[in-house]
Each structure stands twice: as C-alpha cells, then as structure tokens.
Write a protein that holds these residues in place. Structure first.
Motif, short mmCIF file in Angstrom:
data_model
loop_
_atom_site.label_atom_id
_atom_site.label_comp_id
_atom_site.label_asym_id
_atom_site.label_seq_id
_atom_site.Cartn_x
_atom_site.Cartn_y
_atom_site.Cartn_z
N GLU A 70 64.91 -19.45 -41.80
CA GLU A 70 63.49 -19.93 -40.40
C GLU A 70 63.26 -18.90 -39.24
N LEU A 71 62.72 -18.48 -40.00
CA LEU A 71 61.91 -17.19 -38.99
C LEU A 71 60.33 -16.99 -39.65
N ILE A 72 59.98 -18.44 -39.54
CA ILE A 72 58.75 -17.91 -39.37
C ILE A 72 58.34 -19.15 -38.34
N PRO A 73 57.69 -18.81 -37.76
CA PRO A 73 57.30 -19.91 -35.29
C PRO A 73 56.58 -20.72 -36.21
N GLU A 74 57.30 -21.44 -35.68
CA GLU A 74 56.32 -22.90 -35.58
C GLU A 74 55.27 -22.89 -35.07
N ASP A 75 54.69 -22.14 -33.68
CA ASP A 75 52.94 -21.44 -33.81
C ASP A 75 52.07 -21.23 -35.12
N ALA A 76 52.87 -20.87 -35.82
CA ALA A 76 52.25 -20.08 -36.81
C ALA A 76 51.79 -21.38 -37.55
N LEU A 77 51.85 -22.28 -37.88
CA LEU A 77 52.52 -23.81 -38.75
C LEU A 77 51.09 -24.11 -38.83
N GLY A 78 50.19 -23.64 -37.63
CA GLY A 78 48.71 -24.82 -37.87
C GLY A 78 48.56 -25.75 -37.32
N GLY A 79 47.65 -26.47 -37.99
CA GLY A 79 46.98 -27.33 -37.07
C GLY A 79 45.99 -27.28 -35.94
N CYS A 80 46.04 -27.71 -34.89
CA CYS A 80 44.30 -27.99 -33.70
C CYS A 80 44.91 -28.10 -32.60
N ASP A 81 43.97 -26.78 -32.01
CA ASP A 81 44.26 -27.34 -30.54
C ASP A 81 44.12 -28.58 -29.56
N VAL A 82 42.84 -28.98 -30.45
CA VAL A 82 42.10 -30.18 -29.20
C VAL A 82 41.94 -31.09 -30.85
N TYR A 83 42.22 -32.47 -30.44
CA TYR A 83 41.41 -33.85 -31.18
C TYR A 83 40.59 -34.41 -30.45
N LEU A 84 39.09 -34.63 -30.34
CA LEU A 84 38.58 -34.91 -30.43
C LEU A 84 37.95 -36.07 -31.23
N LEU A 85 38.46 -37.35 -29.69
CA LEU A 85 37.49 -38.65 -31.08
C LEU A 85 36.99 -39.72 -30.43
N PRO A 86 35.83 -40.30 -31.19
CA PRO A 86 35.09 -41.22 -29.93
C PRO A 86 35.78 -42.67 -30.26
N MET A 87 35.77 -42.98 -29.41
CA MET A 87 36.73 -44.73 -29.06
C MET A 87 36.34 -45.60 -30.43
N ASP A 88 35.03 -45.81 -30.24
CA ASP A 88 34.58 -46.75 -31.23
C ASP A 88 32.94 -46.01 -31.99
N ASP A 89 32.95 -46.57 -33.00
CA ASP A 89 31.52 -45.78 -33.57
C ASP A 89 30.47 -45.64 -32.95
N SER A 90 29.84 -46.78 -32.02
CA SER A 90 28.81 -46.39 -30.95
C SER A 90 29.01 -44.61 -30.86
N ALA A 91 29.57 -44.21 -30.44
CA ALA A 91 30.41 -42.98 -29.74
C ALA A 91 30.09 -41.90 -31.25
N THR A 92 30.58 -42.09 -32.03
CA THR A 92 30.02 -41.43 -32.98
C THR A 92 29.39 -39.77 -32.86
N THR A 93 27.75 -40.85 -32.87
CA THR A 93 27.21 -38.98 -32.66
C THR A 93 26.90 -38.35 -30.91
N ALA A 94 27.48 -39.13 -30.40
CA ALA A 94 28.46 -37.75 -29.32
C ALA A 94 28.77 -37.32 -29.13
N ALA A 95 30.01 -37.68 -30.27
CA ALA A 95 30.80 -36.59 -30.67
C ALA A 95 30.69 -36.01 -31.31
N ILE A 96 30.25 -36.10 -32.37
CA ILE A 96 29.60 -34.86 -33.08
C ILE A 96 29.09 -33.97 -32.30
N SER A 97 28.28 -33.96 -31.41
CA SER A 97 27.37 -32.60 -30.20
C SER A 97 28.71 -32.37 -29.63
N LEU A 98 29.13 -33.08 -29.08
CA LEU A 98 30.17 -32.42 -27.84
C LEU A 98 31.05 -31.02 -28.91
#
Length: 433
Positions: free
Chosen positions: A324-352
């Motif tokens: 167990e010598l591999i640190p947790e933070d070395a194990l990938g993932g992402c910093d932020v998850y950006l989500l449009p709250m419904d389909d009408s916000a998709t385009t705006a989310a992509i540009s953001l």
RNA sequence: GUGGGUGUAGCUCAGUGGUAGAGCCCCGGAUUGUGACUCCGGUGGUCGUGGGUUCAAGUCCCAUCAUCCACCCCA
C-alpha cells in the motif's frame, strides 16, 4: 447461425490488459523512474520489439532456457527468422553499435517496454511483461557499478521500498576465471552424482553454475561444501569487487554477498547483483543486473566494458500494491465535474468547460455527457472523485454565473461570475493542496 | 514441460441430481434545482466449452480451454 457458433476471442494467455483502474499506478511508478534517469544523467533509447533471432541466440546464450524454449520466434514474409525480444540488453547493444554510439565514447542509456517469454504464467510472471533497464557502456571501473546500484537504491528509497528489499551481490570473475571455476565445479559435482537431482544433472553440461542456485533441500549440504566462486576469482576481479563493496559501504547501502548468485544469462561476468523481496511469493527478484564486458565484442563490436540492470514493472507494482505504497492522490480522477442541469444548458456548459481548460491548463475538468435526470448527473459528479461540481442551469446562464458545489467538504455552495470562475477555482484548489 | 486449486450476473461469491440465487455495482423512483445515509422498483446468466450418464445435470463422469499457486526458469 446462432451466437454459440462464434468462438469467444480473448487475450493471449499470459498477456494482460492494463485497465483504467490500473494505469494510474503504472504512471505513478514510471514518472518516478523517468525523473530519476534524468537526475542520474541516463538517456532513453527506444528500440523495436522485434529483432533478428540470431541477436538473442548469440547474446543470451544458445543453451539457456530463454533461447531454447521461451522465445516467440516466427518467420517474416521473406522467410527471415524474427523474435519478439525476451529482454532488453541485446537490442540496446545492437542499436548502440549500429548507430556508432559506442565509438570512442561512453554512454548511459535506459529503456522501457514489453518483453516476451513463453513460460507458464504465475504470480509476477507473465508471457508479456514489462521491464525498465539501464545500460552503461565504456566504463570498466567499479565506480559505474556503484552508480548503477545507487540509482536503483534511490528508487526504492523514494518509493518507500527500501525496508522491503535486499541487495545481493556476487562476482563471477573474468570470463577466463569463470571458465576455470566452471571446470572445478563440474569436477566436484561429478564426485557427487548420487546427490544431484534430474534438473541438476541436465545442467551439468549446459549451465553448471546454476546448480548452485537450486532450491532442492536434498542437495543443500552438498552445495554448501562446493567450491566457492569467490575463492576462484582473478586478482583484477577481486579488486574490482572489493572496491565496489567499499563504495557501497561509504554510500550507506547495505548488501549481502551471495556466493551462489549466478545470473541466468550467459553474457554476465564480474559484478552481478539482485534486489529481492520476500513479499511476492516465489518470484522474489525485482531488479537484477551486472557486468557484461564481453558482449559488445561478441556481437561484432570493439571490446567495450558494460554494466546494467533490468527491473520487472509488474513485480514492482505488485509489491507497491501489496505494501500500500501508492498514494491516493496518484490514482487519477478529476478536479472538477462540470454539469449542465438539464439538456438546455449543454451548449453553455461546453463553452464554459473549454474556457476553463484554456484559462487553467493544469485543471482536470470532466464535462458531464449523456443527459439523464439532475439527480443522476450529480450522482455522477460524486462518483468522479472530483472535489467540486460546477452547476450550470437556467438561472446561472441568465446571470452569467456558475454554482460551485463542494462534494467533499461540509461547506456552503457558492455562486461565482463566469469571468471570475477560473481565478476562484485556482484559489480553492491551491488552498486545498 | 510437471503437480495441485478454481471456473455460476460487470465484481465478490452461495447453490443437497428436481423451476437460476445473494451482496456490491449499474439504471429508475421516493424529492419540480442538489450526491453520500435510508426505502421501493428494475436491467443483467446458453452456470467456461464440448461430449457422456440419467426420466431429469450448475451439481456426477470424461475431455478441453482459461485462470491461480507451486516446481522449473527468470524481471
């Protein structure tokens, strides 16, 4: 035709897929190595994984198990015999010679990549496996031997493995001394034929030095009394070895001399060493190497002293996982998850998302794709391991803002103007780190 | 190449010759713009493959493939 007639296609035996859940561990390890090579002044060389069969037959040794029964050998379309490389040194020497890298100069090289041996797979042993190796050419003194060993030692230190590995050292002597000792040893074994097991009798003619390495307890007493390699060294090799051990002691590297340590490949002479562990079952060697002063000449070059090692990546990753010598933070993932709250916000989310990626190149932004209910979107944000979710809905779009929701801390979500989002995220993430 | 163990859902595994199961995961809902905890519902299997015995086989027998562990060898 029913589906049952279609034969299931699967990976070749002993050849493994490296899944997304595994690859961060490999990247963690490889990044450490890459950095270390830079720090010690070794340069990477990349060679093809296929070579002419004769290269391996001539370098590794015609009567070794590798050449006799473990190589993946096949005919090319022009009937030339080719082989998937079973190890890295031969290719490295071939390439260095072919491009004049050894002409009146020294070289410190490292390589990395898949190797192939047809063996029965078991823990830590696979038919396609991966090695990282280094090779230093043109140095005949013990200083480079020490340097090579110290590089490996530093790697264990940095990975937290030092207490779990042991350095075993031996010297095989010059090729002349080794040949003379071989005769002495064969004579000794012939006096004890009644104790030798079947494997050892077979090796009496092919590779008698390897008999010393046998795990058969029935032969232990006879082997203990066998002539020692150390007592048959030529003066020069003995001095070389003594200087090496003195250098290692001065550098504070612990070692044990193992008079039975004999490498399997024919080209080794003088210094040989292995780093072993008891934490991996029967495949305990994690890194091994030594001198091969005669190999370059044997392959048609000018006499060139050389020393190197190879380590097995699978075994080292296995060891790191076990401990167990591999640190947790070395194990990938992402910093932020950006989500449009419904389909009408998709385009705006992509540009953001694109805007954030331009503003903060180091930020890992995962954009929600694939629709779904708001609830399922935010569930996916949670699963992404991101520390924050960025929510974009109707209200945010009219206000040109975004909602930053903290997924891991008990903390009120906040509304941030889109123009200030990049700056805010940078502050939040550096404060966290 | 030799010896032993194991193959049942994506994962971990129950399953006494008589209708294929659980937990986790995944999806939907309980809550119109808030995940984790809880509750309800749902998707998903030629029981590794092919033969054989039997009225009947996930279960017994044979073969084969895969996988794991050890020998051998090696990183």
């Amino acid at each position: 035709m029913s589906k049952s007639a279609v034969k299931k296609i699967q990976a070749i035996r002993g050849m493994n897929d490296l899944l997304p859940s595994d690859s961060p561990r490999w990247q963690f390890f490889e990044a450490k190595v890459r950095q270390l090579m830079l720090r010690y002044g070794f340069n990477e060389i990349r060679t093809p994984i296929v070579e002419q069969t004769a290269l391996f037959a001539r370098s590794i040794g015609e009567v070794t198990d590798i050449v006799e029964k473990e190589m993946y050998t096949f005919d090319d379309r022009n009937s030339e015999s080719l082989t998937l490389r079973p190890e890295g040194t031969a290719s490295c020497v071939r390439a260095a010679m072919e491009h004049g890298l050894l002409y009146n100069q020294t070289q410190r090289l490292w390589y990395q990549g898949p190797m192939f041996r047809y063996e029965r797979p078991q823990k830590g042993r696979y038919r396609q496996f991966h090695q990282i190796g280094i090779e230093a050419f043109g140095f005949d003194g013990p200083d480079i031997d020490a340097e090579v060993i110290l590089l490996s030692a530093r790697l264990w230190q940095e990975l937290g493995l030092m207490e779990h590995v042991t350095l075993e050292l031996n010297s095989l002597g010059s090729s002349e001394a080794r040949a003379a000792y071989r005769d002495t040893l064969v004579a000794y074994f012939e006096q004890h034929l009644d104790v030798l097991d079947e494997d050892s009798k077979r090796r009496l003619t092919s590779n008698p030095l390897r008999i010393l390495d046998s795990k058969n307890p029935a032969m232990a007493e006879m082997l203990d009394a066998a002539p020692q390699l150390m007592d048959h060294l030529d003066t020069e090799s003995r001095e070389h070895f003594e200087q090496l051990t003195a250098m290692l002691e001065a550098a504070g590297i612990a070692y044990v001399i193992n008079p039975r340590l004999v490498r399997g490949l024919d080209y080794y002479c003088r210094t040989v060493f292995e780093w072993t562990t008891t934490a991996l079952g029967s495949q305990g060697t994690v890194c091994a190497g030594g001198r091969y002063d005669g190999l370059v000449e044997q392959l048609g070059g000018k006499p060139t002293p050389a020393v190197g090692f190879a380590m097995g990546i699978e075994r080292l990753i296995l060891l790191l996982e076990t401990l167990e010598l591999i640190p947790e933070d070395a194990l990938g993932g992402c910093d932020v998850y950006l989500l449009p709250m419904d389909d009408s916000a998709t385009t705006a989310a992509i540009s953001l998302a694109e805007r954030l990626r331009s503003e903060l190149p180091e930020l890992r932004v995962q954009l929600h794709c694939g629709g779904g209910s708001f609830k399922s979107r935010i569930k996916k944000a949670d699963k992404s391991h991101a520390s924050m979710a960025i929510l974009l809905g109707e209200d945010e779009i009219t206000q040109q803002s975004a909602t930053v929701k903290f997924l891991r801390d008990d903390r009120e979500q906040q509304s941030v103007p889109q123009t200030a989002l990049g700056r805010t995220l940078r502050e939040l993430l550096t404060a966290n780190a």
